[in-house]
Design an enzyme around this catalytic site. Sequence first.
Site, PDB file in Angstrom:
ATOM      1  N   CYS A 154      84.947   9.813  90.650  1.00 54.40           N
ATOM      2  CA  CYS A 154      86.398   9.907  90.814  1.00 54.40           C
ATOM      3  C   CYS A 154      86.798   9.395  92.188  1.00 54.40           C
ATOM      4  O   CYS A 154      86.156   9.715  93.182  1.00 54.40           O
ATOM      5  CB  CYS A 154      86.853  11.363  90.726  1.00 54.40           C
ATOM      6  SG  CYS A 154      86.689  12.094  89.123  1.00 54.40           S
TER       7      CYS A 154
ATOM      8  N   CYS B  24      83.046  10.330  85.163  1.00 53.93           N
ATOM      9  CA  CYS B  24      82.652  10.544  86.557  1.00 53.93           C
ATOM     10  C   CYS B  24      81.246  11.151  86.601  1.00 53.93           C
ATOM     11  O   CYS B  24      80.950  12.136  85.912  1.00 53.93           O
ATOM     12  CB  CYS B  24      83.641  11.465  87.247  1.00 53.93           C
ATOM     13  SG  CYS B  24      83.115  11.971  88.900  1.00 53.93           S
TER      14      CYS B  24
END
Lengths: 289, 287
Positions: free
Chosen positions: A275, A250
Amino acid sequence: MTLRVDDQGGLAYSGYNFAYLDEQTKRMIRRALLKAVAIPGYQVPFGGREMPMPYGWGTGGMQLTASILGADDVLKVIDQGADDTTNAVSIRTFFERVAGVETTTSTAAASVIQTRHRIPELPLSRHQILVFQVPIPEPLRFIEPSEEETRVMHALEEYGVMHVKLYEDIARHGHIATTYAYPVKVDERYVMDPSPIPKFDNPKLDMNEALMLFGAGREKRLYAIPPYTQVKSLDFEDHPFEIQSWDEACALCGASDSYLDEVITDDQGGRMFVCSDTDYCQQCRGEVA
Amino acid sequence: MKRPQLIRPALLEARNITRLYGPKQGCEEIDFTLHQGEVLGIVGESGSGKSTLLRVLSGLEKPDNGQVIYHRSEPSFSELTGTDLTTPEPAHTGLGGAEGALDLYAISEARRRALLRMEWGLVHQNPRDGLRLGVSAGANVSERLMALGQRHYGNLRAASQDWMGRVELDPRRIDDAPRTFSGGMQQRLQIARTLVTEPRLVFMDEPTGGLDVSVQARLLDMLRTLTRQLGLSVILVTHDLAVARLLAHRLMVMRQGRVVEAGLTDQILDDPQHDYTQLLVSSVLTP
């Protein structure tokens, strides 16, 4: 009609029964839910009501949430993992107004979580209930359009056709290309559509501590996976079930174990992976900071 | 001295079957026995009740009266491959270990459907009724194997290719959609899809209907070879006496829902006794 005092000491939206639906309707839905919990994965018909929003926006999940919600519940609503998208915000505001319950964006703090297309990354506990919004509850629909026939197929466990779709995937793409709404077998009995969650989330269905409820408003069906139920994703011996994986972590929190969304950042092909579970992402950033 | 067994054991018995939609619509008081490895032809004009009879025999329609008895004896393909047929009766999909006579409409729907799926096969007149048009040829052929519990993609694919070869289709077209196949090829595909589990009894409803004569001839030739190779028992419904002569060992002639004459195919076609059979035989066009 009830008037309720909210936590700011003012009156919550009046003129509606607690959590919008009338008590008889909630009782009817709870009875159907009991049946669904008793037969994991079995689709129970219920008398779906009109909700003040169009079908396809989560009316099934909302009716389930409305009928299980108590005054001291803490509600979280997510859409594709995010707490801040239109669908999530409007449903959360709706229940704030008609039920006056406390809401949160924290997965750990919530007692009821209504979700569209994701299961939170943070493992759920046995004190939590996860409510899914389901567009098409029938996993056999794509291959057998007749509802009458699919019910017989469920009753007689005639699930060979489910593998026809997976076969077709491998024949066309060289691998099982179904990435969401990936069919599962619940408790070695019913084949179930887990709603359009990515197959990344399928392993979280198995032996989960939380109660998981699925509501389809347009089709007027609900089903459930009780806590600690075995849920197995269908596959072939030589093409076993696999979840998605990414080369990147992420871009915001650096997590490498969560489901990532690809976000286009400019017209020059710039992109980043973040995410999809916004609460999880924030938690991770909090820990780093 | 060991004598050859002249009368083969019975496989399917129809006892006094009646299914009427109205007076003389449907079939009435049908009695016959099909022996193992036998091909029985049912001929008659349109509306004579032959398709109704086939639906009753193949478990698709409950008769008003009478019984269909199926005799199970030797282990079938599905039992040999170790699928759930051997589990005792309460199993949802299994047929149970029942030996001997099964009354088709006295057993549960679950067992009847399992029987249909595992030991019997049905070839429709229109291949589009018997095929899944949305999925590839290979998926169509291997569907019954998947229903029997086979879960190995490589094996399923090999079986599909093998069977496509056996019905004289190009195995390289395994991933093509059935709608890209010609009518005759679709019919072959349907036959492959039905025979892949090596059923013991196959019902065919006008398998060559709607095909031109040269395609028909090749299909018939293939069917004759396959039935002999596999020792299949077949109940064949047709209005085409030439098809019946080529494939069937025995014939039943139906008219207005009743069997008017039955016997060996050659006997009936060469020396018809009943008025209607005589009319039928004399109506055949010869080029």
